[in-house]
Design an enzyme around this catalytic site. Structure first.
Site, PDB file in Angstrom:
ATOM      1  N   HIS B   6       0.175  -1.445  -2.184  1.00 39.90           N
ATOM      2  CA  HIS B   6      -0.135  -1.137  -0.778  1.00 39.90           C
ATOM      3  C   HIS B   6       0.707  -0.118   0.038  1.00 39.90           C
ATOM      4  O   HIS B   6       1.736  -0.305   0.426  1.00 39.90           O
ATOM      5  CB  HIS B   6      -0.153  -2.519   0.156  1.00 39.90           C
ATOM      6  N   ARG B  71      -3.809   6.704   5.931  1.00 36.56           N
ATOM      7  CA  ARG B  71      -3.317   5.666   6.804  1.00 36.56           C
ATOM      8  C   ARG B  71      -4.367   4.605   7.347  1.00 36.56           C
ATOM      9  O   ARG B  71      -5.325   5.523   8.019  1.00 36.56           O
ATOM     10  CB  ARG B  71      -2.556   6.663   7.881  1.00 36.56           C
ATOM     11  N   ALA B  72      -4.253   3.473   7.424  1.00 37.27           N
ATOM     12  CA  ALA B  72      -5.079   2.496   7.694  1.00 37.27           C
ATOM     13  C   ALA B  72      -5.425   2.439   9.207  1.00 37.27           C
ATOM     14  O   ALA B  72      -6.508   2.453   9.380  1.00 37.27           O
ATOM     15  CB  ALA B  72      -4.553   0.946   7.254  1.00 37.27           C
ATOM     16  N   SER B  73      -4.500   2.806   9.949  1.00 37.49           N
ATOM     17  CA  SER B  73      -4.498   2.627  11.371  1.00 37.49           C
ATOM     18  C   SER B  73      -5.542   4.016  11.824  1.00 37.49           C
ATOM     19  O   SER B  73      -6.100   3.684  13.068  1.00 37.49           O
ATOM     20  CB  SER B  73      -3.664   2.211  12.106  1.00 37.49           C
ATOM     21  N   HIS B 178      -8.892  -4.064   4.362  1.00 32.45           N
ATOM     22  CA  HIS B 178      -8.195  -3.700   5.630  1.00 32.45           C
ATOM     23  C   HIS B 178      -8.900  -3.211   6.753  1.00 32.45           C
ATOM     24  O   HIS B 178      -9.303  -1.978   6.569  1.00 32.45           O
ATOM     25  CB  HIS B 178      -7.246  -2.581   4.754  1.00 32.45           C
ATOM     26  N   HIS B 223      -1.203  -8.215   3.576  1.00 31.18           N
ATOM     27  CA  HIS B 223      -0.162  -8.868   4.338  1.00 31.18           C
ATOM     28  C   HIS B 223      -0.166 -10.305   4.163  1.00 31.18           C
ATOM     29  O   HIS B 223      -0.494 -11.082   4.952  1.00 31.18           O
ATOM     30  CB  HIS B 223      -0.973  -8.745   6.007  1.00 31.18           C
ATOM     31  N   GLU B 284       3.689  -2.018   1.879  1.00 28.00           N
ATOM     32  CA  GLU B 284       3.018  -1.290   3.005  1.00 28.00           C
ATOM     33  C   GLU B 284       4.387  -0.317   3.899  1.00 28.00           C
ATOM     34  O   GLU B 284       4.348  -0.502   5.168  1.00 28.00           O
ATOM     35  CB  GLU B 284       2.624  -2.011   3.921  1.00 28.00           C
TER      36      GLU B 284
END
Lengths: 342, 342
Positions: B6, B71-73, B178, B223, B284
């Protein structure tokens, strides 16, 4: 004395359901709307619904007193308008008040509020006042998402909620932050929405500075705080990045967690990570998880067994979790007990 | 070998941000919309952004290979329409592919998808195919809530998602579930929305029977599974009430959890409650929580330390968590490593 701070009236007589269904039908067709007075439940029916259920289990498991509020999933604040919520809340609170009157040594009330999405929160104050002053209730359940899973209200730190907080402080009552049923297909009510709301509420408080404005305000986050204790390091780290004080100073004078965590490793983590002064005994029985755990042979929600078995707790710690913390967080409960010489 | 499953490209050169801001401006004013070709980032810039950040930390902490995705966000699937998401996903995936090519021993890609709220999921298949076949990517990140905190898509068990699952099975790639940034003020992105989504996804799978239709489908819930392991008893009990099989049979052939839990008690609970075969090492980093924990003196997200210190784990268990499970859950990763004689 063992106080269970999280009980709902999940076993109310069927007449309550029937009345509610008529009320919901009445939203579309006002000619079907029932009057509150049309709901008739006798004291005997109330007694039976409690004596054979919650009270029986309390005696079996060894708890003494339950803080008792209307069934959380049935609050359903998203249904109808404020008038619908208001009538429904009044009925449900009155039933809990009657239970507390019938079993004064075993039950004491906490109120559901007549919340309604988008409606000003000052509309809840009269019900709060009535429940505290007339019914002797010691707390409220505050729904951070009256939309039922669509999260259309502002965060708990927003001034939208301040009228409720002002009244809470005035009345010396804490709020359990508890959502109701989810009408969003993504969120299972008790398996996702409840836990998400707990985590969300904690993070809203972490992000804001609500307790600067209300230093004596107290929130009880149920279901062991959702994901919070499991991710305590994450939350400590996030607070640090936001230049907030340490969580113990920033939040733990005001936020408390219950023990509705239905297996030993969860309770072990909760009681290890969260200071013992912030943990309050609760089971939420007869609630979301009613079965017997095949791994233990006991009910999942028999949380007292986990507290008893938690190795890091001393006898003094357990006394705080079972009684002392509840008396501190719910001052009206403490006063009511003291008035009885307890 | 230690595989971190991750990692996101959180340190991309600023030119990427600038291009994205121009793209967002272009949604309102098409004359401002940049072409993909206008983004220019040199290999040296890419190298520098990795060598001084993720790779440096991997070497310091002792991990070898990171499964690396955009990038996830910043996926932010709620912004614009499918065309906007599609162009953005292609750009972000290509950058990760270039990083993997520049550092073939240390990074291997996982794709973000060009999801867009309300758009059919078959629109994601071409990007999946390209990333797996042309870029050698080994997984995807699937956003269960492309609306960004409004949860307007159906649950993951709905047929809406089936085209993606069919392609995943065909390509032998798992999905990390995610979400991206929250545009709902109730949900802090990394402190609430991420964890809630993890819990929600697990509960959606518990409620449904998705893995009857897709017995080889694999989901990685990041998470540490949100609230799931902490409430494992609750979930076991809920499954029991729904007459589902035991969770190990119902879900654990298909659902896996990563170790992005940033304190020792959390990792202790995770590795005690969840079978070791279902736990995959991850940190992460450089991500949501970048600071140093004053209680330990080490970075919160240095999760390898917690795995090393977890008392219930044997050396064999750790090998599974660090490497074996990742090779099993990501078959294309295993094949890529074997092709290199690893």
């Amino acid at each position: 004395m063992i106080i269970d701070v999280h009980g709902h009236y999940t076993t109310a007589p069927k007449a309550l359901d029937d009345w509610r269904n008529r009320q919901i039908a009445g939203i579309k067709d006002p000619s079907l709307m029932p009057k509150a007075a049309e709901l008739k439940i006798s004291d005997d029916e109330l007694r039976e619904s409690i004596a054979n259920n919650q009270l029986k289990i309390m005696k079996e498991r060894g708890s003494d007193l339950t803080i008792f509020s209307p069934r959380a999933s049935f609050m359903a604040h998203h249904i109808g308008d404020f008038q619908v919520s208001s009538t429904w809340a009044a009925i449900c609170n009155e039933l809990c008040a009657r239970v507390a009157k019938l079993f004064p040594d075993n039950f004491i009330g906490a109120a559901m509020l007549p919340q309604s999405p988008g409606v000003e929160t000052k509309t809840c104050l009269a019900e709060m006042e009535k429940c505290a002053k007339n019914y002797g209730f010691v707390g409220i359940n505050l729904n951070p998402d009256p939309s039922g899973g669509h999260w259309t209200s502002p965060p708990l730190t927003d001034r939208y909620w301040y009228p409720i907080y002002e009244k809470m402080v005035e009345l010396s009552i804490p709020a359990m932050i508890h959502v109701s049923t989810s009408c969003n297909a993504c969120f299972h009510t008790t398996g996702a929405h409840y836990l998400n709301a707990d985590t969300t509420a904690f993070m809203q408080c972490l992000t804001g500075d609500l307790f600067k404005d209300f230093p004596t305000l107290k929130f009880l986050i149920p279901h062991g705080g959702g994901a919070t204790p499991y991710h305590w390091g994450r939350f400590r780290g996030l607070a640090q990045e936001m230049k907030k004080p340490l969580l113990k100073d920033h939040l733990l004078n005001n936020i408390f967690f219950d023990t509705c965590v239905y297996h030993q490793p969860g309770i072990d983590l909760l009681t290890k990570v969260i200071p013992v002064d912030n943990v309050l005994f609760a089971s939420e029985m007869i609630g979301a998880v009613r079965g017997i755990d095949p791994e233990t042979g006991f009910h999942y929600d028999d949380t007292k067994r986990y507290i008893e078995a938690a190795k890091t707790l001393s006898a003094d710690d357990r006394k705080k979790i079972y009684e002392g913390n509840a008396r501190r967080v719910f001052p009206r409960l403490d006063a009511a007990l003291k008035a009885k010489g307890k």
